[in-house]
Every structure is written in structure tokens, then in C-alpha cells.
Design a protein around this motif. Structure first.
Motif, PDB file in Angstrom:
ATOM      1  N   ILE A  22       0.558  -1.068   0.140  1.00 55.98           N
ATOM      2  CA  ILE A  22       0.095  -0.190  -0.060  1.00 55.98           C
ATOM      3  C   ILE A  22       1.149   1.127  -0.002  1.00 55.98           C
ATOM      4  O   ILE A  22       1.672   1.203   0.964  1.00 55.98           O
ATOM      5  N   LYS A  23       0.806   1.740  -1.289  1.00 53.91           N
ATOM      6  CA  LYS A  23       1.147   3.264  -1.143  1.00 53.91           C
ATOM      7  C   LYS A  23       3.207   3.117  -0.900  1.00 53.91           C
ATOM      8  O   LYS A  23       4.108   4.151  -0.605  1.00 53.91           O
ATOM      9  N   GLY A  24       3.787   1.761  -1.862  1.00 59.19           N
ATOM     10  CA  GLY A  24       4.890   1.333  -1.687  1.00 59.19           C
ATOM     11  C   GLY A  24       4.974   0.491  -0.651  1.00 59.19           C
ATOM     12  O   GLY A  24       6.637   0.517  -0.695  1.00 59.19           O
ATOM     13  N   GLU A  25       4.842   0.837   0.582  1.00 58.94           N
ATOM     14  CA  GLU A  25       4.963   0.111   1.666  1.00 58.94           C
ATOM     15  C   GLU A  25       3.992  -1.239   1.644  1.00 58.94           C
ATOM     16  O   GLU A  25       3.261  -1.626   2.048  1.00 58.94           O
ATOM     17  N   GLU A  26       4.878  -2.390   2.862  1.00 61.68           N
ATOM     18  CA  GLU A  26       4.307  -3.624   2.343  1.00 61.68           C
ATOM     19  C   GLU A  26       4.177  -3.843   3.816  1.00 61.68           C
ATOM     20  O   GLU A  26       5.233  -3.566   4.747  1.00 61.68           O
ATOM     21  N   LEU A  27       2.968  -4.201   3.907  1.00 59.67           N
ATOM     22  CA  LEU A  27       2.370  -4.371   5.161  1.00 59.67           C
ATOM     23  C   LEU A  27       1.651  -5.350   5.501  1.00 59.67           C
ATOM     24  O   LEU A  27       1.164  -6.588   4.793  1.00 59.67           O
ATOM     25  N   ALA A  28       2.124  -6.492   6.670  1.00 66.42           N
ATOM     26  CA  ALA A  28       2.087  -8.128   7.236  1.00 66.42           C
ATOM     27  C   ALA A  28       0.601  -7.726   7.971  1.00 66.42           C
ATOM     28  O   ALA A  28       0.227  -6.729   8.619  1.00 66.42           O
ATOM     29  N   THR A  29      -0.451  -8.122   7.705  1.00 61.15           N
ATOM     30  CA  THR A  29      -1.703  -8.849   8.663  1.00 61.15           C
ATOM     31  C   THR A  29      -2.661 -10.190   7.948  1.00 61.15           C
ATOM     32  O   THR A  29      -1.482 -10.801   7.517  1.00 61.15           O
ATOM     33  N   ASP A  30      -3.086 -10.564   9.816  1.00 63.89           N
ATOM     34  CA  ASP A  30      -4.199 -11.747   9.447  1.00 63.89           C
ATOM     35  C   ASP A  30      -4.820 -11.427   8.317  1.00 63.89           C
ATOM     36  O   ASP A  30      -5.712 -10.467   8.481  1.00 63.89           O
ATOM     37  N   ALA A  31      -6.049 -12.648   7.915  1.00 69.29           N
ATOM     38  CA  ALA A  31      -7.167 -12.350   6.934  1.00 69.29           C
ATOM     39  C   ALA A  31      -7.726 -13.892   8.041  1.00 69.29           C
ATOM     40  O   ALA A  31      -7.382 -15.044   7.595  1.00 69.29           O
ATOM     41  N   GLU A  32      -8.651 -13.048   8.323  1.00 71.11           N
ATOM     42  CA  GLU A  32      -9.685 -14.167   8.088  1.00 71.11           C
ATOM     43  C   GLU A  32     -10.747 -14.985   7.477  1.00 71.11           C
ATOM     44  O   GLU A  32     -11.544 -14.249   6.520  1.00 71.11           O
ATOM     45  N   VAL A  33     -11.262 -16.101   6.645  1.00 74.64           N
ATOM     46  CA  VAL A  33     -11.289 -16.622   6.274  1.00 74.64           C
ATOM     47  C   VAL A  33     -12.843 -17.108   6.642  1.00 74.64           C
ATOM     48  O   VAL A  33     -13.480 -17.303   7.623  1.00 74.64           O
ATOM     49  N   ILE A  34     -13.528 -16.246   5.723  1.00 73.60           N
ATOM     50  CA  ILE A  34     -15.514 -15.967   6.180  1.00 73.60           C
ATOM     51  C   ILE A  34     -15.985 -16.897   6.064  1.00 73.60           C
ATOM     52  O   ILE A  34     -16.978 -18.089   6.243  1.00 73.60           O
ATOM     53  N   ARG A  35     -15.723 -16.836   4.066  1.00 74.04           N
ATOM     54  CA  ARG A  35     -16.804 -18.333   3.510  1.00 74.04           C
ATOM     55  C   ARG A  35     -16.234 -18.195   2.171  1.00 74.04           C
ATOM     56  O   ARG A  35     -14.639 -17.171   1.629  1.00 74.04           O
ATOM     57  N   LEU A  36     -16.236 -19.114   1.362  1.00 77.50           N
ATOM     58  CA  LEU A  36     -15.761 -19.699   0.540  1.00 77.50           C
ATOM     59  C   LEU A  36     -16.465 -19.314  -0.734  1.00 77.50           C
ATOM     60  O   LEU A  36     -17.833 -20.262  -0.772  1.00 77.50           O
ATOM     61  N   PHE A  37     -15.738 -19.504  -2.206  1.00 80.44           N
ATOM     62  CA  PHE A  37     -16.335 -19.204  -3.759  1.00 80.44           C
ATOM     63  C   PHE A  37     -16.312 -20.476  -4.303  1.00 80.44           C
ATOM     64  O   PHE A  37     -14.774 -20.438  -4.670  1.00 80.44           O
ATOM     65  N   GLU A  38     -17.236 -21.427  -4.340  1.00 80.02           N
ATOM     66  CA  GLU A  38     -16.419 -22.484  -4.756  1.00 80.02           C
ATOM     67  C   GLU A  38     -17.463 -22.918  -6.151  1.00 80.02           C
ATOM     68  O   GLU A  38     -18.437 -22.336  -5.591  1.00 80.02           O
ATOM     69  N   PRO A  39     -16.957 -23.883  -6.669  1.00 81.34           N
ATOM     70  CA  PRO A  39     -15.927 -24.395  -7.113  1.00 81.34           C
ATOM     71  C   PRO A  39     -14.371 -23.632  -7.467  1.00 81.34           C
ATOM     72  O   PRO A  39     -15.185 -22.197  -8.394  1.00 81.34           O
ATOM     73  N   PHE A  40     -13.071 -23.640  -6.586  1.00 81.05           N
ATOM     74  CA  PHE A  40     -12.549 -22.757  -7.523  1.00 81.05           C
ATOM     75  C   PHE A  40     -12.085 -23.205  -9.232  1.00 81.05           C
ATOM     76  O   PHE A  40     -11.934 -24.206  -9.583  1.00 81.05           O
ATOM     77  N   THR A  41     -11.300 -22.368  -9.474  1.00 78.61           N
ATOM     78  CA  THR A  41     -10.704 -22.380 -11.135  1.00 78.61           C
ATOM     79  C   THR A  41     -10.353 -22.163 -11.653  1.00 78.61           C
ATOM     80  O   THR A  41      -8.862 -22.863 -10.770  1.00 78.61           O
ATOM     81  N   LEU A  42      -9.716 -20.231 -11.321  1.00 78.49           N
ATOM     82  CA  LEU A  42      -7.945 -20.270 -11.729  1.00 78.49           C
ATOM     83  C   LEU A  42      -7.819 -19.845 -10.423  1.00 78.49           C
ATOM     84  O   LEU A  42      -5.962 -19.265 -10.714  1.00 78.49           O
ATOM     85  N   SER A  43      -8.887 -19.469  -9.789  1.00 78.98           N
ATOM     86  CA  SER A  43      -7.522 -18.441  -8.527  1.00 78.98           C
ATOM     87  C   SER A  43      -9.108 -19.155  -7.381  1.00 78.98           C
ATOM     88  O   SER A  43      -9.648 -19.705  -8.071  1.00 78.98           O
ATOM     89  N   SER A  44      -8.051 -18.767  -5.836  1.00 79.96           N
ATOM     90  CA  SER A  44      -9.577 -19.526  -4.872  1.00 79.96           C
ATOM     91  C   SER A  44      -9.425 -17.638  -4.784  1.00 79.96           C
ATOM     92  O   SER A  44      -9.256 -17.054  -4.232  1.00 79.96           O
ATOM     93  N   ALA A  45     -11.049 -17.946  -4.484  1.00 82.74           N
ATOM     94  CA  ALA A  45     -12.024 -16.860  -3.997  1.00 82.74           C
ATOM     95  C   ALA A  45     -12.398 -16.775  -2.816  1.00 82.74           C
ATOM     96  O   ALA A  45     -12.869 -17.611  -2.655  1.00 82.74           O
ATOM     97  N   MET A  46     -12.464 -16.078  -1.961  1.00 86.00           N
ATOM     98  CA  MET A  46     -13.141 -16.170  -0.731  1.00 86.00           C
ATOM     99  C   MET A  46     -13.312 -14.860   0.093  1.00 86.00           C
ATOM    100  O   MET A  46     -12.148 -13.905  -0.100  1.00 86.00           O
ATOM    101  N   VAL A  47     -14.713 -14.333   0.641  1.00 84.70           N
ATOM    102  CA  VAL A  47     -14.483 -13.466   1.989  1.00 84.70           C
ATOM    103  C   VAL A  47     -13.227 -13.698   2.832  1.00 84.70           C
ATOM    104  O   VAL A  47     -13.640 -14.676   3.285  1.00 84.70           O
ATOM    105  N   VAL A  48     -12.919 -12.091   3.064  1.00 80.94           N
ATOM    106  CA  VAL A  48     -12.058 -12.497   3.791  1.00 80.94           C
ATOM    107  C   VAL A  48     -12.025 -11.706   4.904  1.00 80.94           C
ATOM    108  O   VAL A  48     -12.702 -10.231   4.398  1.00 80.94           O
TER     109      VAL A  48
END
Length: 311
Positions: A22-48
Motif C-alpha cells: 500500500i503506497k509503496g509500503e509492504e504491510l503484514a496482516t492476518d486475514a480471517e476466512v469467512i466463506r469460500l466461492f467454490e468451486p475454485f477455477t483459475l483462482s481461489s476466491a473467498m470473503v475475508v
């Protein structure tokens, strides 16, 4: 053993580590997986759900990760060997020994090798998957950047540079970029696919909703984008009280399989390619058939197929 039988981190309730740029700065963060959009195709998509004040956004977001282990559609299309933990260990060693980097260099410089997939070993298969998905990520990130003026209105607002670090199987430390996973964070559009509007909206609203989806395609095309994978599920319809006329707002998603106007020789080549791809027909004709008279498609003829196309 199916790839999904591995220790998949993408499970509702799990927390995954991400790095955001973000704005040239790399920030570490945790993402909690809320739900998945399945089936996965080319990418793994989920609400976090992410607690990161630097994002300057509230609420849940959509995370798309271009992860070779779970790119189900690509694995099936390429008829790759079933994944095993032994294959993963071998690939990690392939990366650490420098073989993966050498193979990617050869793949990019030697067009012939791209047609020799049947002769590749499992490590080369994994390397190819990673490289191909990295290209898809780069395309989607570039498309969102090109659509900057449409963000938040016709397409979601993105955070296009997200990394999930890869880790050694024997030492829990980040390793090469050839094992890490690239991704995009997107504004979460809480709605339903265009495909399902008959289940969520009244018949008298179908015409205007479908027409809006096609108009969004046109606006994106006007910004020099050709989409080779337009699907009715690529449009999310959201109930919006601000839209007094129809009460719904349409957004388009999924841009990994796109080309840019600059990649075509001239205006004729671009126009012909747009016509042959028939992006609006992929929505108009499908929805007209699906809604059985509830939507009437009128082709715009913005792009015309070349005369020799009909010969």
C-alpha cells in the motif's frame, strides 16, 4: 490424492498471513476466512475479514489468490498429474536448487518447449502452473489499474498487490517467489450472479439489469480491454436503494483472461477481434435464452466481423 486433500488453508474460520503493498509500503496482516466461492477455477476466491487500518476500508473484502495448488480449472485443462505431498516436496527442492528459475527462463525464451508439456516431469508441471498463474495475476492487476475511473461503480475497488508467502516444507521460513502466491483484495459486492436474477428480482427488472451489464462491457471495452472469458457469473447484481429507477446495481469481476488494445496491430485488427470474441453476445444471447422472453437482446453492432469470417 486430490489437491484439495492437502492441508488447504482456505477453510472458513482459518486465518492466513498476507502481505499488502500500500503506497509503496509492504504491510503484514492476518486475514480471517469467512466463506469460500467454490468451486475454485483459475483462482481461489473467498470473503475475508482484515484488521488493517492502512486499508482505510471497513467491512469484509474478497481475496483472490492465484494459487497453483488449487487452480482446479487450469489443472484439468492441462491434464496434469494428481498432486501429492511428494510432488510438493520435490518442487520445493527444484526451486531451492535453481532448476525452477532455469526452466521458467527457458519457457519464456523458447517457444518450442511450451508445446512439450507431455514430456515434462512433475516439478516442471508445478513450475509451469506457478508461472502461468503469475501471468494471470499480472493481467488482472493491470486491468483494474486501466479501469481506475470505473472502480467502485462498474467494477470493485481493488488492492491489487497481495502476497501470501511460500514456506519451506522443512523450515518455516519464507522462500522463493516461485513458491509464494500472488493475489488481489477487492471490495466485497454483497449480491448475486447475473445468472440468477430470476430468483432474486421481478420480471419487469430483468431488461434494465441485463442492459446495464452489457453497457458495463462497452465501457470497459472503450478503455482498451478485450475479455476472452465473459460469463454471466462475471457480473454481480447488488440491491441498491440509490438506484431509484431499478433498485439494483451491476458490477463486473474476473479479468485474468483479457487483452489490451495495445497488443493489436491496428484499429481494424482490434475491431475485428472484438467482433469475433462477441463479448456482449456472451451475455445478451445467454440471458435472453435463460429468461425466456423476460429480456430481449438487441445487438449494438459496435464491432463488425470481417467479411472473410463468413466465407
Amino acid at each position: 490424492m486430490d489437491r484439495r486433500d492437502s492441508q488447504c488453508p482456505y477453510v472458513a474460520g482459518n486465518t492466513i498471513k498476507l502481505y499488502l503493498k500500500i503506497k509503496g509500503e509492504e504491510l503484514a496482516t492476518d486475514a480471517e476466512v469467512i466463506r469460500l466461492f467454490e468451486p475454485f477455477t483459475l483462482s481461489s476466491a473467498m470473503v475475508v475479514r482484515i484488521a488493517c487500518s492502512s486499508l482505510a476500508r471497513e467491512g469484509d473484502m474478497v481475496l483472490k489468490l492465484f494459487d497453483r495448488q488449487f487452480a482446479t480449472q487450469l489443472q484439468e485443462d492441462e491434464k496434469l498429474r494428481p498432486w501429492t505431498s511428494d510432488i510438493e516436496r520435490g518442487y520445493h527442492q527444484f526451486v531451492l536448487d535453481g532448476g525452477a528459475s532455469d526452466f521458467i527462463t527457458e519457457l519464456k525464451n523458447n517457444g518450442e518447449i511450451a508445446h512439450q508439456g507431455e514430456t515434462w516431469n512433475t516439478c516442471q508441471d508445478e513450475d509451469y502452473l506457478h508461472d502461468h498463474l503469475s501471468d494471470l495475476y499480472e493481467t488482472e492487476a493491470q486491468i483494474y489499474d486501466a479501469l481506475r475511473d470505473l472502480q467502485g461503480h462498474d467494477v470493485p475497488q481493488p488492492v491489487p498487490c497481495v502476497k501470501m508467502p511460500g514456506f519451506s516444507l522443512t523450515d518455516p521460513k519464507p522462500v522463493s517467489e516461485l513458491i509464494g502466491v500472488s493475489g488481489i483484495l477487492l471490495q466485497y459486492i454483497d449480491g448475486f450472479p447475473l445468472t440468477d436474477i430470476s430468483h432474486y428480482t421481478q420480471r419487469e427488472q430483468w431488461q434494465s439489469i441485463c442492459e446495464e451489464a452489457i453497457q458495463i462491457l462497452h465501457r470497459i471495452g472503450d478503455r482498451g480491454v478485450l475479455n476472452e472469458d465473459v460469463q454471466t457469473r462475471s457480473f454481480i447484481v447488488q440491491k441498491d436503494k440509490a438506484c431509484s429507477e431499478k433498485g439494483y446495481k451491476v458490477f463486473m469481476i474476473d479479468f485474468a483472461l483479457c487483452n489490451f488494445r495495445k497488443d493489436y496491430a491496428d484499429d481494424n485488427n482490434w475491431s475485428e477481434s472484438k467482433a469475433i470474441q462477441d463479448e456482449e453476445g456472451a451475455i445478451g444471447l445467454i440471458m435472453q435464452d435463460r429468461l425466456e422472453g423476460g429480456f430481449v437482446y438487441s445487438r449494438s453492432n459496435r464491432y463488425k466481423k470481417p467479411a472473410h469470417y463468413y466465407e
